[in-house]
Scaffold this active site. Sequence first.
Site, mmCIF file in Angstrom:
data_model
loop_
_atom_site.group_PDB
_atom_site.id
_atom_site.type_symbol
_atom_site.label_atom_id
_atom_site.label_comp_id
_atom_site.label_asym_id
_atom_site.label_seq_id
_atom_site.Cartn_x
_atom_site.Cartn_y
_atom_site.Cartn_z
ATOM 1 N N ASP A 178 -113.907 39.295 38.238
ATOM 2 C CA ASP A 178 -113.739 40.730 38.489
ATOM 3 C C ASP A 178 -114.894 41.437 37.807
ATOM 4 O O ASP A 178 -115.030 41.359 36.589
ATOM 5 C CB ASP A 178 -112.387 41.213 37.928
ATOM 6 N N ALA A 245 -104.782 40.559 50.494
ATOM 7 C CA ALA A 245 -105.393 41.814 50.016
ATOM 8 C C ALA A 245 -105.565 42.778 51.189
ATOM 9 O O ALA A 245 -104.717 43.634 51.430
ATOM 10 C CB ALA A 245 -106.717 41.525 49.327
ATOM 11 N N ARG A 246 -106.635 42.629 51.920
ATOM 12 C CA ARG A 246 -106.918 43.493 53.062
ATOM 13 C C ARG A 246 -107.620 42.660 54.118
ATOM 14 O O ARG A 246 -108.457 41.814 53.774
ATOM 15 C CB ARG A 246 -107.874 44.625 52.649
ATOM 16 N N ASP A 270 -101.834 37.088 55.048
ATOM 17 C CA ASP A 270 -100.846 38.164 55.227
ATOM 18 C C ASP A 270 -101.516 39.373 55.869
ATOM 19 O O ASP A 270 -100.830 40.285 56.332
ATOM 20 C CB ASP A 270 -100.270 38.556 53.853
ATOM 21 N N GLU A 275 -106.045 43.598 62.491
ATOM 22 C CA GLU A 275 -104.677 44.066 62.391
ATOM 23 C C GLU A 275 -104.519 45.419 63.096
ATOM 24 O O GLU A 275 -105.413 46.253 62.958
ATOM 25 C CB GLU A 275 -104.378 44.254 60.889
ATOM 26 N N HIS A 293 -98.293 41.027 57.191
ATOM 27 C CA HIS A 293 -98.515 42.085 56.179
ATOM 28 C C HIS A 293 -97.204 42.534 55.523
ATOM 29 O O HIS A 293 -96.827 43.706 55.572
ATOM 30 C CB HIS A 293 -99.240 43.284 56.819
ATOM 31 N N ILE A 294 -96.555 41.556 54.887
ATOM 32 C CA ILE A 294 -95.254 41.830 54.271
ATOM 33 C C ILE A 294 -95.282 41.654 52.763
ATOM 34 O O ILE A 294 -94.239 41.514 52.127
ATOM 35 C CB ILE A 294 -94.164 40.905 54.861
ATOM 36 N N GLY A 295 -96.511 41.651 52.191
ATOM 37 C CA GLY A 295 -96.635 41.391 50.747
ATOM 38 C C GLY A 295 -95.729 42.262 49.897
ATOM 39 O O GLY A 295 -95.096 41.781 48.950
ATOM 40 N N ALA A 296 -95.665 43.541 50.222
ATOM 41 C CA ALA A 296 -94.906 44.469 49.373
ATOM 42 C C ALA A 296 -93.474 44.647 49.852
ATOM 43 O O ALA A 296 -92.710 45.399 49.265
ATOM 44 C CB ALA A 296 -95.605 45.825 49.372
HETATM 45 N N1 LIG Z 1 -100.293 42.338 51.331
HETATM 46 C C1 LIG Z 1 -99.753 43.481 51.013
HETATM 47 O O1 LIG Z 1 -98.728 43.867 51.562
HETATM 48 C C2 LIG Z 1 -100.381 44.338 49.954
HETATM 49 C C3 LIG Z 1 -99.562 45.187 49.178
HETATM 50 C C4 LIG Z 1 -100.153 45.961 48.178
HETATM 51 C C5 LIG Z 1 -101.531 45.902 47.971
HETATM 52 N N2 LIG Z 1 -102.317 45.081 48.751
HETATM 53 C C6 LIG Z 1 -103.764 44.989 48.544
HETATM 54 O O2 LIG Z 1 -104.023 44.160 47.423
HETATM 55 C C7 LIG Z 1 -105.317 44.455 46.894
HETATM 56 C C8 LIG Z 1 -105.277 44.527 45.378
HETATM 57 O O3 LIG Z 1 -104.372 45.533 44.943
HETATM 58 P P1 LIG Z 1 -104.200 45.877 43.387
HETATM 59 O O4 LIG Z 1 -103.056 46.810 43.291
HETATM 60 O O5 LIG Z 1 -104.203 44.628 42.588
HETATM 61 O O6 LIG Z 1 -105.575 46.675 43.139
HETATM 62 P P2 LIG Z 1 -106.288 46.971 41.739
HETATM 63 O O7 LIG Z 1 -107.124 48.176 41.968
HETATM 64 O O8 LIG Z 1 -105.293 46.972 40.628
HETATM 65 O O9 LIG Z 1 -107.257 45.695 41.530
HETATM 66 C C9 LIG Z 1 -108.351 45.412 42.326
HETATM 67 C C10 LIG Z 1 -109.383 44.726 41.444
HETATM 68 O O10 LIG Z 1 -110.415 44.188 42.272
HETATM 69 C C11 LIG Z 1 -111.637 44.309 41.554
HETATM 70 N N3 LIG Z 1 -112.742 44.164 42.509
HETATM 71 C C12 LIG Z 1 -113.281 45.102 43.325
HETATM 72 N N4 LIG Z 1 -114.242 44.558 44.103
HETATM 73 C C13 LIG Z 1 -114.316 43.254 43.756
HETATM 74 C C14 LIG Z 1 -115.110 42.168 44.202
HETATM 75 N N5 LIG Z 1 -116.016 42.309 45.173
HETATM 76 N N6 LIG Z 1 -114.916 40.946 43.637
HETATM 77 C C15 LIG Z 1 -113.987 40.782 42.664
HETATM 78 N N7 LIG Z 1 -113.206 41.772 42.200
HETATM 79 C C16 LIG Z 1 -113.370 42.989 42.746
HETATM 80 C C17 LIG Z 1 -111.542 45.649 40.873
HETATM 81 O O11 LIG Z 1 -112.421 45.729 39.764
HETATM 82 C C18 LIG Z 1 -110.075 45.682 40.463
HETATM 83 O O12 LIG Z 1 -109.885 45.202 39.130
HETATM 84 C C19 LIG Z 1 -105.735 45.772 47.579
HETATM 85 O O13 LIG Z 1 -106.632 45.461 48.615
HETATM 86 C C20 LIG Z 1 -104.444 46.287 48.158
HETATM 87 O O14 LIG Z 1 -104.696 47.083 49.293
HETATM 88 C C21 LIG Z 1 -101.752 44.296 49.719
#
Ligand SMILES: NC(=O)c1ccc[n+]([C@@H]2O[C@H](COP(=O)([O-])OP(=O)(O)OC[C@H]3O[C@@H](n4cnc5c(N)ncnc54)[C@H](O)[C@@H]3O)[C@@H](O)[C@H]2O)c1
Length: 318
Positions: A178, A245-246, A270, A275, A293-296
Amino acid sequence: MSKKILANDGISKSGIEALQSAGFEVLTTNVAQEQLVAFINEENVSGLLVRSATQVRKELIDSCPGLKLIGRGGVGMDNIDVEYAREKGLHVINTPASSSASVAELVFAHLFGGARFLYDANRNMPLEGDKNFKGLKKSYGKGTELRGKTLGVLGFGRIGQATAKIALGIGMKVMYFDPNLQEAEISISFYDDRSMSFPLRSSSKEEVLKAADFITLHVPAQKDYVIGKAEFGMMKNGVGLVNAARGGVIDEVALLDAIDQGKIAFAGLDVFESEPHPEVRILMHPKISLSPHIGAATGEAQDRIGTELAEQIIKLLN
Ligand SMILES: NC(=O)c1ccc[n+]([C@@H]2O[C@H](COP(=O)([O-])OP(=O)(O)OC[C@H]3O[C@@H](n4cnc5c(N)ncnc54)[C@H](O)[C@@H]3O)[C@@H](O)[C@H]2O)c1
């Protein structure tokens, strides 16, 4: 000020109860986007809660002078003109931490399932299980344990750290990359209130990619792929990769190549680049474990989202 909250995309029962006990009235009608302004003004709504469906744009903010607060249950606020609303003096809140543990558990559902071919066994058992039991047993007979393996976490924010807790708890080694977090202290709480802390340090992205047996992504959406052809090239052969993640942080074309070349043993997805219409080649691939996309999407996360929103509203509007 009115104490009416419109939860237009729904809110948990626990959230409604918390708001009601603080004297708020909670409306859970799902008002169509084009009728929203009229509804908010007629009903004298002071707080509008949304998830990802309802759009809260400048025009709505300008047309609803009684609105004092916009709340997003969950993380991303792409559907809200956040800066504009704040300039106009509205509170804009969300609940970024409420679903981290749920997303982390889904990551491990994909990892455990992937390491034992469950995603494919579940596709083939209904078709061949009665006629070809022994054949299937052989196909899925070379599983691996997660214990003792290295999990590489890319992005070590809320969800990345929540996955690290599970990984450490089942005896995995955790490495992370990170760019914004050199050090982290991961504290794992057990059922009986005991806890244990692990200090971790960021490695370089390359070090993580080279050493990990399993890789999981927890970065925000960004301009470039975080995992593309070059990154797949650095990985060990036979890695398990999860993206919750996304869509768009992994190059899906490069992923399919990496799976076909044996670089990636399985992927758990997910989220998808295209999408809500994931590519058919991804959907049909026998080495990809899929979820929509059911992570949350757990009862517990929805409860926490509701109660966290309620707590913030009570503080801000009471
Ligand atoms: N699947 C789902 O249903 C679901 C649900 C909630 C969130 N998400 C996704 O999960 C992801 C993470 O969420 P979070 O709450 O942990 O976010 P967060 O902001 O707490 O953490 C993200 C981290 O990624 C780091 N980062 C940014 N760019 C980077 C890179 N290129 N390489 C390495 N690290 C990098 C940042 O410094 C930060 O610490 C987001 O994309 C969010 O949209 C998905």
